[in-house]
Design a protein around this motif. Structure first.
Motif, PDB file in Angstrom:
ATOM      1  N   VAL A 147      17.893  39.870  30.988  1.00  0.00           N
ATOM      2  CA  VAL A 147      18.248  40.179  29.643  1.00  0.00           C
ATOM      3  C   VAL A 147      18.349  38.721  28.997  1.00  0.00           C
ATOM      4  CG1 VAL A 147      20.438  40.905  28.208  1.00  0.00           C
ATOM      5  CG2 VAL A 147      19.525  42.366  30.432  1.00  0.00           C
ATOM      6  N   ASP A 148      18.886  37.778  29.762  1.00  0.00           N
ATOM      7  CA  ASP A 148      19.284  36.651  29.185  1.00  0.00           C
ATOM      8  C   ASP A 148      18.263  35.136  29.795  1.00  0.00           C
ATOM      9  OD1 ASP A 148      21.113  37.230  27.166  1.00  0.00           O
ATOM     10  OD2 ASP A 148      22.230  37.711  28.756  1.00  0.00           O
ATOM     11  N   SER A 149      17.197  35.644  29.750  1.00  0.00           N
ATOM     12  CA  SER A 149      16.237  34.452  30.221  1.00  0.00           C
ATOM     13  C   SER A 149      16.428  33.190  29.588  1.00  0.00           C
ATOM     14  CB  SER A 149      14.853  34.961  30.402  1.00  0.00           C
ATOM     15  OG  SER A 149      13.743  34.172  30.768  1.00  0.00           O
ATOM     16  N   PRO A 150      16.307  32.238  30.114  1.00  0.00           N
ATOM     17  CA  PRO A 150      16.371  30.855  29.441  1.00  0.00           C
ATOM     18  C   PRO A 150      15.170  30.550  28.888  1.00  0.00           C
ATOM     19  CG  PRO A 150      16.302  30.309  31.765  1.00  0.00           C
ATOM     20  CD  PRO A 150      16.441  31.898  31.696  1.00  0.00           C
ATOM     21  N   THR A 151      13.884  31.250  29.160  1.00  0.00           N
ATOM     22  CA  THR A 151      12.599  30.886  28.652  1.00  0.00           C
ATOM     23  C   THR A 151      12.585  31.624  27.165  1.00  0.00           C
ATOM     24  OG1 THR A 151      11.541  32.906  29.565  1.00  0.00           O
ATOM     25  CG2 THR A 151      11.535  30.626  30.985  1.00  0.00           C
ATOM     26  N   VAL A 152      13.561  32.375  26.593  1.00  0.00           N
ATOM     27  CA  VAL A 152      13.263  32.934  25.372  1.00  0.00           C
ATOM     28  C   VAL A 152      13.568  32.140  24.425  1.00  0.00           C
ATOM     29  CG1 VAL A 152      14.483  35.059  24.182  1.00  0.00           C
ATOM     30  CG2 VAL A 152      13.963  35.249  26.549  1.00  0.00           C
ATOM     31  N   THR A 153      12.630  32.415  23.439  1.00  0.00           N
ATOM     32  CA  THR A 153      12.647  31.693  21.930  1.00  0.00           C
ATOM     33  C   THR A 153      12.544  32.815  20.926  1.00  0.00           C
ATOM     34  OG1 THR A 153      11.610  29.581  22.913  1.00  0.00           O
ATOM     35  CG2 THR A 153      11.806  29.901  20.507  1.00  0.00           C
ATOM     36  N   LEU A 154      13.706  32.963  20.327  1.00  0.00           N
ATOM     37  CA  LEU A 154      13.798  33.951  19.156  1.00  0.00           C
ATOM     38  C   LEU A 154      13.074  33.464  17.872  1.00  0.00           C
ATOM     39  CD1 LEU A 154      16.962  35.631  20.462  1.00  0.00           C
ATOM     40  CD2 LEU A 154      14.877  36.416  20.934  1.00  0.00           C
ATOM     41  N   ILE A 155      12.586  34.282  17.128  1.00  0.00           N
ATOM     42  CA  ILE A 155      12.445  34.121  15.620  1.00  0.00           C
ATOM     43  C   ILE A 155      13.347  35.224  15.176  1.00  0.00           C
ATOM     44  CG2 ILE A 155      10.130  33.289  15.818  1.00  0.00           C
ATOM     45  CD1 ILE A 155       8.925  35.985  15.284  1.00  0.00           C
ATOM     46  N   HIS A 156      13.879  34.764  13.850  1.00  0.00           N
ATOM     47  CA  HIS A 156      14.893  35.794  13.387  1.00  0.00           C
ATOM     48  C   HIS A 156      14.500  35.917  11.937  1.00  0.00           C
ATOM     49  CE1 HIS A 156      16.969  33.508  16.468  1.00  0.00           C
ATOM     50  NE2 HIS A 156      17.974  34.887  16.355  1.00  0.00           N
ATOM     51  N   ALA A 157      14.753  37.235  11.591  1.00  0.00           N
ATOM     52  CA  ALA A 157      14.638  37.559  10.031  1.00  0.00           C
ATOM     53  C   ALA A 157      15.700  38.448   9.489  1.00  0.00           C
ATOM     54  CB  ALA A 157      13.377  38.395  10.050  1.00  0.00           C
ATOM     55  N   SER A 158      16.235  38.297   8.485  1.00  0.00           N
ATOM     56  CA  SER A 158      17.447  39.225   8.056  1.00  0.00           C
ATOM     57  C   SER A 158      16.787  40.084   6.892  1.00  0.00           C
ATOM     58  CB  SER A 158      18.498  38.526   7.410  1.00  0.00           C
ATOM     59  OG  SER A 158      17.970  37.667   6.374  1.00  0.00           O
ATOM     60  N   VAL A 159      17.505  41.378   6.871  1.00  0.00           N
ATOM     61  CA  VAL A 159      17.141  42.597   6.134  1.00  0.00           C
ATOM     62  C   VAL A 159      18.344  43.014   5.444  1.00  0.00           C
ATOM     63  CG1 VAL A 159      16.071  44.663   5.787  1.00  0.00           C
ATOM     64  CG2 VAL A 159      15.345  42.985   7.469  1.00  0.00           C
ATOM     65  N   THR A 160      18.194  43.161   3.845  1.00  0.00           N
ATOM     66  CA  THR A 160      19.634  43.547   3.389  1.00  0.00           C
ATOM     67  C   THR A 160      19.089  44.993   2.768  1.00  0.00           C
ATOM     68  OG1 THR A 160      20.383  41.281   2.538  1.00  0.00           O
ATOM     69  CG2 THR A 160      21.028  43.288   1.220  1.00  0.00           C
ATOM     70  N   ASN A 161      20.070  45.999   3.169  1.00  0.00           N
ATOM     71  CA  ASN A 161      19.856  47.224   2.566  1.00  0.00           C
ATOM     72  C   ASN A 161      20.832  47.430   1.181  1.00  0.00           C
ATOM     73  OD1 ASN A 161      19.936  50.025   2.149  1.00  0.00           O
ATOM     74  ND2 ASN A 161      21.144  50.665   3.845  1.00  0.00           N
ATOM     75  N   THR A 162      19.952  47.570  -0.009  1.00  0.00           N
ATOM     76  CA  THR A 162      20.352  47.456  -1.170  1.00  0.00           C
ATOM     77  C   THR A 162      20.786  49.049  -1.767  1.00  0.00           C
ATOM     78  OG1 THR A 162      18.571  47.186  -2.162  1.00  0.00           O
ATOM     79  CG2 THR A 162      19.568  45.007  -1.908  1.00  0.00           C
ATOM     80  N   GLY A 163      20.334  49.945  -0.685  1.00  0.00           N
ATOM     81  CA  GLY A 163      20.377  51.305  -1.285  1.00  0.00           C
ATOM     82  C   GLY A 163      21.905  51.966  -1.140  1.00  0.00           C
ATOM     83  N   GLY A 164      22.001  53.038  -1.338  1.00  0.00           N
ATOM     84  CA  GLY A 164      23.167  53.766  -1.436  1.00  0.00           C
ATOM     85  C   GLY A 164      23.530  54.599  -0.291  1.00  0.00           C
ATOM     86  N   ALA A 165      22.700  54.492   0.887  1.00  0.00           N
ATOM     87  CA  ALA A 165      23.047  55.100   2.272  1.00  0.00           C
ATOM     88  C   ALA A 165      22.313  54.401   3.217  1.00  0.00           C
ATOM     89  CB  ALA A 165      22.214  56.764   2.049  1.00  0.00           C
ATOM     90  N   PRO A 166      22.750  54.645   4.674  1.00  0.00           N
ATOM     91  CA  PRO A 166      22.505  53.868   5.449  1.00  0.00           C
ATOM     92  C   PRO A 166      20.815  53.998   6.022  1.00  0.00           C
ATOM     93  CG  PRO A 166      24.438  55.192   6.339  1.00  0.00           C
ATOM     94  CD  PRO A 166      23.922  55.661   4.815  1.00  0.00           C
TER      95      PRO A 166
END
Length: 245
Positions: free
Chosen positions: A150-169
């Motif tokens: 689960v938490d291997s020290p070799t992991v390098t993550l790329i990140h991206a954020s997403v915003t839900n601007t709609g009116g429902a999940p």
């Protein structure tokens, strides 16, 4: 010429229709009120199984044919063959960022000299939709976390954020050019933490895939992290189909 698109075909360009007017029906809530003897009012079970749900909504669109009187029947037949009884994607020129999906009924042709009028009625989902796309790419140094780790020290993550601007999940889908893992990222004053969402098995490449239980609430922003299985470049596309009444 202002009009409406049906599965990408514009009403004026494809069917010689001039849009006179349209109306968007209400999205009526499915209420569940139960009256119990001896109790004032009623017990409201509308949201007992989750959020509020809605009935289908009706779109009515009134058009005039541009074809001359000798071409009215042919134009009307083309319209019926293309749309009558079919479930289609509907985009209003007045609201091009969103689309409706519904089953269309083509009304009777009302000829008047060299012109004719026709009304289209669509029974649609209660929500209108918008698809949002976000892409994240990491070049040459991402290493997967490895099976059972689960938490291997070799992991390098790329990140991206997403915003839900709609009116429902809304439920995001992920599509990578390699098999990959996804994390939910939380950033706070003391740093950040990443929780693997699919730690038991990587997601396949080349396929839009949702993760069970993962959704973004209305108005919220969620940041995700990604790492591929093995070394090399990784590109992930996140799609979010927003819903709004």
């Amino acid at each position: 010429m202002k009009g409406i698109k049906f599965d990408g075909n514009h009403s004026y360009d494809a069917y010689q229709l001039f849009l006179n007017s349209y109306s968007i029906g209400e999205a009526e809530p499915n209420t569940n009120l139960v009256e119990i003897p001896g109790v004032d009012g009623a017990v409201d079970f509308t949201e007992y199984f989750g959020g509020v749900t809605y009935k289908s909504r009706i779109l009515k669109m009134q058009f005039t044919f541009i074809a001359d009187r000798f071409g009215l029947n042919a134009a009307y037949a083309k319209l019926q063959n293309a749309l009558n009884g079919r479930r289609v994607k509907i985009v209003l020129d007045d609201d091009r960022e969103y689309f409706y999906t519904g089953r269309v009924s083509v009304g009777a042709l009302s000829p008047d000299g060299q012109i004719g009028e026709v009304t289209l009625t669509a029974t649609c989902d209660p929500y209108k939709y918008k698809t949002k796309v976000r892409t994240a790419t990491c070049y040459g140094h991402t290493v997967g976390k490895g099976v059972g780790t689960v938490d291997s020290p070799t992991v390098t993550l790329i990140h991206a954020s997403v915003t839900n601007t709609g009116g429902a999940p809304a439920v995001p889908t992920f599509n990578g050019d390699k098999a990959f893992y996804v994390t939910a990222t939380e950033r706070h004053a003391g740093g950040s933490s990443d929780t693997f969402l699919n730690e038991s098995e990587s997601l396949p490449s080349g396929k839009d895939t949702a993760i069970s239980g993962v959704e973004i609430p209305a108005g919220a922003t969620q940041e995700f992290g990604f790492c591929c299985v093995g070394e090399g470049d990784l590109t992930v596309t996140i799609k979010l189909q927003e819903r709004s009444l």
